[in-house]
Design an enzyme around this catalytic site. Structure first.
Site, mmCIF file in Angstrom:
data_model
loop_
_atom_site.group_PDB
_atom_site.id
_atom_site.type_symbol
_atom_site.label_atom_id
_atom_site.label_comp_id
_atom_site.label_asym_id
_atom_site.label_seq_id
_atom_site.Cartn_x
_atom_site.Cartn_y
_atom_site.Cartn_z
ATOM 1 N N SER A 60 0.876 -1.185 0.000
ATOM 2 C CA SER A 60 0.000 0.000 0.000
ATOM 3 C C SER A 60 0.911 1.232 0.000
ATOM 4 O O SER A 60 2.096 1.126 0.352
ATOM 5 C CB SER A 60 -0.842 -0.013 1.284
ATOM 6 O OG SER A 60 -1.431 1.238 1.531
ATOM 7 N N TYR A 76 -2.653 -1.503 10.374
ATOM 8 C CA TYR A 76 -2.579 -1.627 8.904
ATOM 9 C C TYR A 76 -1.265 -1.035 8.392
ATOM 10 O O TYR A 76 -0.536 -1.659 7.625
ATOM 11 C CB TYR A 76 -3.778 -0.913 8.285
ATOM 12 C CG TYR A 76 -3.885 -1.050 6.778
ATOM 13 C CD1 TYR A 76 -4.511 -2.152 6.206
ATOM 14 C CD2 TYR A 76 -3.377 -0.064 5.924
ATOM 15 C CE1 TYR A 76 -4.627 -2.279 4.829
ATOM 16 C CE2 TYR A 76 -3.484 -0.179 4.544
ATOM 17 C CZ TYR A 76 -4.119 -1.291 4.006
ATOM 18 O OH TYR A 76 -4.222 -1.413 2.634
HETATM 19 N N1 NAP Z 1 -8.420 -0.698 -2.120
HETATM 20 C C1 NAP Z 1 -7.379 0.071 -1.810
HETATM 21 O O1 NAP Z 1 -7.447 1.318 -1.878
HETATM 22 C C2 NAP Z 1 -6.089 -0.537 -1.391
HETATM 23 C C3 NAP Z 1 -4.970 0.290 -1.326
HETATM 24 C C4 NAP Z 1 -3.758 -0.248 -0.940
HETATM 25 C C5 NAP Z 1 -3.664 -1.586 -0.654
HETATM 26 N N2 NAP Z 1 -4.773 -2.373 -0.717
HETATM 27 C C6 NAP Z 1 -4.593 -3.790 -0.391
HETATM 28 O O2 NAP Z 1 -5.112 -4.588 -1.415
HETATM 29 C C7 NAP Z 1 -5.480 -5.851 -0.890
HETATM 30 C C8 NAP Z 1 -6.879 -6.203 -1.379
HETATM 31 O O3 NAP Z 1 -7.796 -5.262 -0.841
HETATM 32 P P1 NAP Z 1 -9.106 -4.783 -1.610
HETATM 33 O O4 NAP Z 1 -9.012 -3.328 -1.725
HETATM 34 O O5 NAP Z 1 -9.348 -5.605 -2.821
HETATM 35 O O6 NAP Z 1 -10.166 -5.094 -0.465
HETATM 36 P P2 NAP Z 1 -11.441 -6.055 -0.402
HETATM 37 O O7 NAP Z 1 -12.319 -5.810 -1.569
HETATM 38 O O8 NAP Z 1 -11.977 -5.862 0.967
HETATM 39 O O9 NAP Z 1 -10.808 -7.499 -0.553
HETATM 40 C C9 NAP Z 1 -10.179 -8.164 0.493
HETATM 41 C C10 NAP Z 1 -10.029 -9.616 0.113
HETATM 42 O O10 NAP Z 1 -9.371 -10.314 1.179
HETATM 43 C C11 NAP Z 1 -10.131 -11.470 1.508
HETATM 44 N N3 NAP Z 1 -9.964 -11.798 2.919
HETATM 45 C C12 NAP Z 1 -10.248 -11.015 3.995
HETATM 46 N N4 NAP Z 1 -10.007 -11.679 5.129
HETATM 47 C C13 NAP Z 1 -9.559 -12.920 4.758
HETATM 48 C C14 NAP Z 1 -9.155 -14.066 5.486
HETATM 49 N N5 NAP Z 1 -9.169 -14.096 6.837
HETATM 50 N N6 NAP Z 1 -8.756 -15.170 4.802
HETATM 51 C C15 NAP Z 1 -8.753 -15.154 3.446
HETATM 52 N N7 NAP Z 1 -9.118 -14.099 2.703
HETATM 53 C C16 NAP Z 1 -9.517 -12.995 3.362
HETATM 54 C C17 NAP Z 1 -11.573 -11.079 1.183
HETATM 55 O O11 NAP Z 1 -12.367 -12.207 0.901
HETATM 56 P P3 NAP Z 1 -13.345 -12.962 1.930
HETATM 57 O O12 NAP Z 1 -14.064 -11.912 2.710
HETATM 58 O O13 NAP Z 1 -14.195 -13.779 1.017
HETATM 59 O O14 NAP Z 1 -12.447 -13.816 2.770
HETATM 60 C C18 NAP Z 1 -11.374 -10.287 -0.107
HETATM 61 O O15 NAP Z 1 -11.300 -11.164 -1.200
HETATM 62 C C19 NAP Z 1 -5.336 -5.740 0.630
HETATM 63 O O16 NAP Z 1 -4.115 -6.306 1.035
HETATM 64 C C20 NAP Z 1 -5.335 -4.245 0.851
HETATM 65 O O17 NAP Z 1 -4.644 -3.882 2.030
HETATM 66 C C21 NAP Z 1 -5.980 -1.890 -1.074
#
Ligand code: NAP
Length: 262
Positions: free
Chosen positions: A153, A166
């Site tokens: 991130s 985080y």
């Molecule tokens: N969106 C942003 O702005 C942003 C920016 C920087 C970094 N990121 C990073 O990108 C990554 C993906 O985030 P996203 O934005 O796509 O968020 P998201 O839509 O909330 O997706 C999170 C994913 O993680 C899975 N997950 C959560 N807890 C889990 C567990 N205990 N075991 C297995 N899977 C789990 C969720 O699936 P289930 O609920 O089905 O388990 C979902 O598929 C993260 O590492 C986040 O920190 C996001």
């Protein structure tokens, strides 16, 4: 001639014959990653807790001609991670590409950070990538080729209030990416991190509904908008592809320029 040149480009980014495992693939950035890697020819293994959503994503990919497998796992617990590793071994799965994407955030203020909340975020965002990678590295090492992409991130580079565990987990995954790169490069495995800025997904629904936050994005991001998961497709494919043959230990920031400017 033009066809030959296009074939060269295709070879740089083709994942034909490769298997990619993507955690957190039931939505957001993980599902988008699965889509682009499958489009580049990879067979994809989708991991998350919500099997219905995973199956939906997998069905969508199969409909477009890709090979996709959905496996339920809770990566937030040691038992969940071990069960996944055992299931992969039993099925003879040995991915060439691992995208450690599953993640969560706890938006507690400093005084409200709790020990269980802290442990949960560190467990999923940092501990799971460490031990899942450790479990999958032997097959990449044996092949002399592998790609590990940790989704970090811009909070691997900066601090932010109300995101203590985080921010700590993302700074730590940046360090882990570099230490992995130092040790696994000799085996032909490139380890890099993607550092997205603000990408519209479920993890930040609360920010998307905050007009003040939207104004901040418009003022501070030179591209003057939120990122979409599609904006990450090219950078993610690069990190997973033959084109990344000399990219190792890199933090690839994809944030519309937000952290590059004052
Ligand atoms: N969106 C942003 O702005 C942003 C920016 C920087 C970094 N990121 C990073 O990108 C990554 C993906 O985030 P996203 O934005 O796509 O968020 P998201 O839509 O909330 O997706 C999170 C994913 O993680 C899975 N997950 C959560 N807890 C889990 C567990 N205990 N075991 C297995 N899977 C789990 C969720 O699936 P289930 O609920 O089905 O388990 C979902 O598929 C993260 O590492 C986040 O920190 C996001």
């Amino acid at each position: 001639m033009a066809t030959e040149r296009l074939a060269e480009i295709d070879a740089l980014f083709s994942l034909a014959g490769r298997t990619a495992l993507i955690t957190g693939a039931s939505g957001g950035i993980g599902a988008a990653t699965a889509r682009v890697l499958a489009a580049a020819g990879a067979r994809v293994i989708l991991i998350a807790r919500n099997l219905d959503r995973l199956e939906e994503e997998a069905a969508h990919l199969r409909a477009s001609g890709a090979e996709a497998l959905a496996l339920r796992a809770d990566l937030g617990t040691e038992q969940g991670l071990e069960a996944l590793v055992a299931a992969l071994a039993a099925a003879g799965e040995a991915p060439d590409i691992l995208v450690n994407n599953a993640g969560m955030i706890d938006r507690a203020a400093f005084d409200d950070v709790s020990r269980p909340g802290w442990d949960e975020v560190i467990g999923l965002n940092l501990t799971a990538p460490m031990f899942l990678t450790q479990a999958l590295i032997p097959a990449m090492r044996a092949r002399g080729w592998g790609r590990v992409v940790n989704i970090a991130s811009i909070l691997a580079l900066q601090g932010k209030k109300n995101a203590h565990s985080y921010t700590a987990s993302k700074h730590a995954i940046a360090g882990l990416t570099r230490s992995m790169a130092a040790e696994l490069g000799q085996d032909g495995v490139c380890v890099n991190a993607l550092c997205p800025g603000y990408i519209r997904t479920e993890i930040n629904t609360v920010l998307q509904q905050d007009a003040g936050f939207g104004a901040m994005i418009a003022a501070r991001v030179p591209l003057q908008r939120w990122g979409e998961t599609a904006d990450l497709a090219g950078p993610l494919l690069l990190l997973c592809s033959p084109a990344a043959s000399y990219l190792n230990g890199h933090m690839l920031v994809v944030d519309g320029g937000m952290t590059a400017v004052h």
